[in-house]
Design a protein around this motif. Structure first.
Motif, mmCIF file in Angstrom:
data_model
loop_
_atom_site.group_PDB
_atom_site.id
_atom_site.type_symbol
_atom_site.label_atom_id
_atom_site.label_comp_id
_atom_site.label_asym_id
_atom_site.label_seq_id
_atom_site.Cartn_x
_atom_site.Cartn_y
_atom_site.Cartn_z
ATOM 1 N N VAL A 239 0.861 -1.185 0.000
ATOM 2 C CA VAL A 239 0.000 0.000 0.000
ATOM 3 C C VAL A 239 0.893 1.230 0.000
ATOM 4 N N CYS A 287 -2.185 -2.465 7.566
ATOM 5 C CA CYS A 287 -2.620 -1.181 7.043
ATOM 6 C C CYS A 287 -3.931 -0.763 7.692
ATOM 7 N N VAL A 288 -4.017 0.519 7.992
ATOM 8 C CA VAL A 288 -5.229 1.079 8.583
ATOM 9 C C VAL A 288 -6.414 0.953 7.620
ATOM 10 N N TYR A 380 0.694 3.541 8.121
ATOM 11 C CA TYR A 380 0.677 4.948 7.672
ATOM 12 C C TYR A 380 1.200 5.925 8.724
HETATM 13 MO MO MO Z 1 -1.660 1.736 5.304
#
Ligand code: MO
Ligand code: MTE
Length: 523
Positions: A239, A287-288, A380
């Motif tokens: 990502v 990943c969020v 992130y």
């Molecule tokens: Mo992410």
């Protein structure tokens, strides 16, 4: 419309497409010299990504996954194709209008390239040269179609100009041939940076001073349909916002550590980093943007330099020890910024500047030469790839890239779990069925996993042997399946004693919540 007029418009549209192709191909060639980030396709695409509202971006990642950027590029090409056809049709009778259309197109590319986070004014060149080439192609082609141009007053009568069929065919073939060759060569040159590839091939990672030790045999249950404990690099999710993967030359790479409370700013290269004592650790990264049950999580064995030691050497103190900076902003070569809490980075966990992933130098897509990792934080807010700068600042003073796009400034990983087998809507045979998956709560560790069928009692699942608190943990449960349609749910409890909430929340602003469930049919 007369057949003449129809022919004119069709040939005009073809001329427009060819001019656009010539323009893009010429721009790619120039970008091979100026730098791949200056390619108008990449610059406009990157601008589109940055301007995309967070909901749309999230939707794209969910529906197209790593293909989200391909979908975006196809969208840009479609818009461009329509625009080019219109400009081409206009150019048949108003050649200057055609040229103006191509110029506008070039201007969009140039402005997008210069205004990228890492843009410099020379990044305008590929688009400008492309526009000149495209305009020339359009002028030549439109001139062969044989209508009037703006010099003659526009009247109701059909223009008298003759169609130069042979001339048009020659010009069109030349334009097509040029764009095919220049486009392919240009894209290829932009995609591989030979020096960066050579620098990666030359890397010999030193043996880590502190090794991770073998993964306990019981950590990987090897249940068919479940993910392996260690995610192989090619299968590791990706990502990021990069349209073309940055290929950084390790030989010229530099990292700077500076900012608030830094008493001794540091700057060093890749080899300097490799000469430091290295640690090897298993860390699960996620990943969020991962929906409940989603795929954006992986576990790898990383090698890197402890980040806390570097920061202490630079004079950094934790906020709790009176340090003036509470945010560490990591910046990558593509200008993206990620902010992590200084307190977390210095609290004793294995935050690192990673150089190795599963026994090889970081792959380009995963951040070669150096990326950051902080166990327990979503990617992130911690896992900056293609790292080039670390700045100590405060959360009050600086919002990192995603924070400006409505994600939370601080985002510890939420305790979560996933069912990997059986798959949703599987049809199964009655009898004992293995139900298995993973659970994660990086840096807190997973204590318990429970499964329930059709909303019944929560049943204890069998957790696999724990590797470390920073890794995910597999689990399994043997379910005595009876005929009918059934609903299987999972939930995890971390070592802090907190059980995963069943309340469904979307990914924005700080990660999804809710229990993963699958519906299956038993015959
Ligand atoms: Mo992410
Ligand atoms: N330079 C840069 N680093 C980045 C990103 C990015 O877009 N650019 N994305 C972050 C996000 S959102 C995540 S989840 C992880 C993903 O790392 P991976 O692609 O190696 O799995 O990288 C992080 N680091």
């Amino acid at each position: 419309m007369t057949t003449n007029r129809v022919r004119e418009l069709l040939l005009g549209a073809v001329s427009g497409e060819l001019a656009a192709a010539v323009s893009l191909a010429a721009a790619e060639l120039v970008a091979a010299v100026v730098g791949p980030q200056a390619s108008p396709v990449t610059a406009v695409g990157g601008t589109a990504i940055d301007a995309t509202p967070v909901q749309v971006k999230d939707w794209a990642i969910r529906n197209f996954g790593t293909e989200d950027k391909l979908v975006l590029q196809l969208g840009i090409v479609a818009v461009l194709a329509v625009f080019a056809a219109v400009v081409g049709m206009a150019a048949v009778r108003h050649r200057w209008l055609g040229v103006a259309g191509v110029a506008l197109f070039g201007a969009v590319g140039a402005v997008a390239a210069v205004r990228r986070p890492v843009g410099v004014w020379t990044d305008a060149f590929p688009s400008l040269v492309g526009a000149v080439a495209g305009a020339a192609a359009l002028w030549l082609l439109a001139g062969r179609i044989g209508a009037t141009d703006t010099a003659e007053p526009a009247g109701p009568a059909e223009p008298a100009g003759a169609f130069d069929r042979r001339g048009f065919l020659i010009a069109a073939s030349a334009a097509a041939a040029f764009s095919a060759v220049a486009g392919v060569v240009g894209r290829r040159l932009n995609a591989t940076n030979a020096a960066a590839v050579a620098s990666r091939n030359a890397v010999r990672l030193p043996a880590p001073l502190s090794v991770a030790g073998r993964v306990p045999a019981g950590a990987d249950l090897r249940i068919p349909g479940a993910q392996p404990f260690t995610t192989p690099n090619p299968a590791f999710y990706r990502v990021d916002t990069a349209l073309t993967v940055p290929q950084v030359n390790a030989a010229t790479w530099r990292l700077r550590i500076h900012g608030r409370g830094v008493t001794k700013p540091l700057e060093f290269g890749y080899q300097d980093l490799l000469r430091r004592p290295l640690i090897e650790r298993d860390i699960t990264l996620n990943c969020v943007s991962n929906e409940v049950g989603g795929p954006y999580i992986g576990n790898a064995r990383w090698i890197g330099v402890p980040l806390a030691g570097l920061l202490r050497e630079a004079g950094v103190r934790a906020p709790s020890a009176g340090g003036p900076a509470d945010q560490l902003v990591a910046r990558s070569v593509d200008g993206i910024t990620l902010g992590s809490p200084v307190e977390t980075v210095l609290d004793g966990r294995d935050a690192m500047l990673a150089v190795g992933m599963n026994g090889e130098p970081l792959p380009f897509v995963h951040g070669f030469p150096v990326r950051m990792l902080v166990p327990g934080l979503y990617g992130y807010v911690s896992a900056c790839k293609w790292l080039t700068d670390l700045e100590l600042t405060t959360f009050a003073d600086f919002d990192a890239y995603w924070v400006r796009r409505s994600w939370s400034a601080q985002a510890p990983v939420k305790t979560s779990s996933r069912i990997d087998t059986p798959r949703p809507f599987a049809s199964l045979k009655a009898g004992p069925v293995p139900v298995a998956g993973v659970a994660w709560a990086q840096h807190r560790g997973i204590d318990r996993i429970e499964v329930r069928i059709d909303g019944g009692e929560w049943l204890a699942a069998r957790p696999a042997t724990e590797d470390t608190a920073d890794t995910w943990r597999q689990w399994s449960h043997v379910w005595d399946a009876r005929p009918g349609s059934h609903h299987i749910e999972v939930r995890a409890t971390d070592r802090a004693g907190r059980t995963q909430t069943g309340d469904r929340q979307g990914t924005v602003p700080d990660g999804s919540t809710g229990w993963h469930s699958v519906v299956v049919t038993v015959e």
